[in-house]
Design an enzyme around this catalytic site. Structure first.
Site, PDB file in Angstrom:
ATOM      1  N   GLU A  57      -4.511 -13.047   1.128  1.00 50.16           N
ATOM      2  CA  GLU A  57      -3.619 -11.979   0.644  1.00 50.16           C
ATOM      3  C   GLU A  57      -2.840 -12.533  -0.233  1.00 50.16           C
ATOM      4  O   GLU A  57      -2.054 -13.205  -0.115  1.00 50.16           O
ATOM      5  CB  GLU A  57      -2.955 -11.103   1.799  1.00 50.16           C
ATOM      6  CG  GLU A  57      -2.312  -9.990   1.452  1.00 50.16           C
ATOM      7  CD  GLU A  57      -1.647  -9.366   2.542  1.00 50.16           C
ATOM      8  OE1 GLU A  57      -2.203  -8.710   3.011  1.00 50.16           O
ATOM      9  OE2 GLU A  57      -0.245  -9.747   2.673  1.00 50.16           O
ATOM     10  N   TYR A  75       0.124  -3.459  -1.808  1.00 45.21           N
ATOM     11  CA  TYR A  75       0.463  -2.612  -2.728  1.00 45.21           C
ATOM     12  C   TYR A  75       1.904  -2.519  -3.267  1.00 45.21           C
ATOM     13  O   TYR A  75       2.526  -3.389  -2.764  1.00 45.21           O
ATOM     14  CB  TYR A  75       0.570  -1.136  -2.026  1.00 45.21           C
ATOM     15  CG  TYR A  75       0.247  -0.044  -2.867  1.00 45.21           C
ATOM     16  CD1 TYR A  75      -0.652   0.391  -3.690  1.00 45.21           C
ATOM     17  CD2 TYR A  75       1.311   1.013  -2.483  1.00 45.21           C
ATOM     18  CE1 TYR A  75      -0.671   1.510  -4.492  1.00 45.21           C
ATOM     19  CE2 TYR A  75       1.238   2.496  -3.477  1.00 45.21           C
ATOM     20  CZ  TYR A  75       0.083   2.438  -4.509  1.00 45.21           C
ATOM     21  OH  TYR A  75       0.287   3.778  -5.162  1.00 45.21           O
ATOM     22  N   ARG A 111      -2.155   3.887   5.261  1.00 48.72           N
ATOM     23  CA  ARG A 111      -0.905   4.873   5.340  1.00 48.72           C
ATOM     24  C   ARG A 111       0.118   4.457   4.700  1.00 48.72           C
ATOM     25  O   ARG A 111       0.638   5.251   3.634  1.00 48.72           O
ATOM     26  CB  ARG A 111      -0.519   5.341   6.775  1.00 48.72           C
ATOM     27  CG  ARG A 111       0.474   6.670   6.563  1.00 48.72           C
ATOM     28  CD  ARG A 111       1.051   7.017   7.908  1.00 48.72           C
ATOM     29  NE  ARG A 111       2.175   5.756   8.119  1.00 48.72           N
ATOM     30  CZ  ARG A 111       2.991   5.760   9.071  1.00 48.72           C
ATOM     31  NH1 ARG A 111       3.039   6.672  10.163  1.00 48.72           N
ATOM     32  NH2 ARG A 111       3.829   4.619   9.242  1.00 48.72           N
TER      33      ARG A 111
END
Length: 286
Positions: A17, A49, A108
């Site tokens: 990541e 994000y 979310r």
């Protein structure tokens, strides 16, 4: 390639990541990091994000496209919904599709006090269903070995996780943890609940004390005695703490691989040195 297709081939999947550069910094500042990570031959690289739940310039998509189209490594773009409307998500999905990105980690997202949440999506499962209705994307989702900080208990958290899978998630990545027993206990409960998709263990090496304290406060991961002793012994010696953190992560990963983990998702923190040390230590086991 769809990420779930990487699993079930008799070996542990090893992936990375990375996160985008800070706001007001050019996107290409991460390219040298990615060039170094490419040499380690990860199965795929996911891109978080935008900071604070905002990615108005779609920098996540741009980096994911560079990883896939220029470096030749499969990529996954994180996408949060708490601060996005359906129209916002439509625009982002159109951009990802245009760049050939088919893998999305649907989240979310954390509540940002400075950005009131939108009302179009309440949960990650809502976002997953919406993405599924908008195109042939492969969707990954997050899971929490020690229970999500907002869930009342593990049983409830597993129930919500099953909803994500039923909504269309085909692969799961776990939040960080420092005691493998928590992951094994979670994995057993998830399988009993009928969650049969690949589940990758998320491992974050300790780079510095402040970083890990911040992450733990956000995700609720517990710190075992072995870990806190290491922190206390080396907290005033950054280089020693880094090396001890690498050794601790390697120990976790070796145990996970030998126990048959589906995959390891390494939170590189954009640090090629740390990623290289860990990759070289475990490459023969994968």
């Amino acid at each position: 390639m769809r990420i779930s297709e990487l699993f079930g081939k008799g070996k542990c999947v090893f992936s990375f990541e990375v996160f985008p550069p800070k706001k007001n910094m050019p996107c290409d500042t991460i390219y040298s990091t990615l060039d170094s990570l490419k040499k380690l031959d990860p199965a795929f690289i996911s891109v978080t994000y935008g900071a604070g739940g905002s990615d108005g310039n779609n920098i996540t998509g741009k980096i994911a496209a560079h990883i896939k189209n220029d470096l030749g490594i499969e990529s996954a773009a994180h996408l949060t919904c708490v601060s996005n409307t359906k129209q916002d998500i439509d625009i982002i999905l159109e951009g990802l599709k245009a760049d050939g990105i088919e893998n999305i980690l649907a989240l979310r997202g954390d509540i940002n006090p400075e950005r009131p949440p939108k009302n179009d999506f309440r949960y990650a499962s809502d976002l997953i269903r919406y993405i599924k209705s908008k195109g042939d994307f492969h969707i990954s989702a997050a899971c929490y070995p020690e229970c999500h900080v907002e869930a009342p208990d593990m049983i409830t958290d597993i129930k919500y996780l099953k909803e994500k899978v039923d909504a269309g998630a085909e692969h799961l990545m776990s939040q960080l943890f420092f005691d493998n027993s928590h992951f094994y206990n979670f994995l057993e409960k998830a399988r009993i609940a009928g969650i049969d998709v690949p589940i990758e263990a998320g491992i974050m090496p300790v780079v510095n004390k402040k970083q890990i304290e911040r992450m733990v406060s956000m995700c609720g991961a517990s710190l075992p005695v072995k870990f806190t002793r290491m922190m206390a012994r080396y907290e005033n010696n950054p280089e020693a703490l880094r090396d001890a953190g690498i050794a601790y992560a390697i120990d976790q990963i070796v145990d996970l691989i030998s126990s048959g983990a589906d995959g390891i998702h390494l939170y590189t923190m954009n640090n090629p040195y740390v990623a290289e040390k860990i990759s070289s230590a475990v490459s023969g086991l994968l």
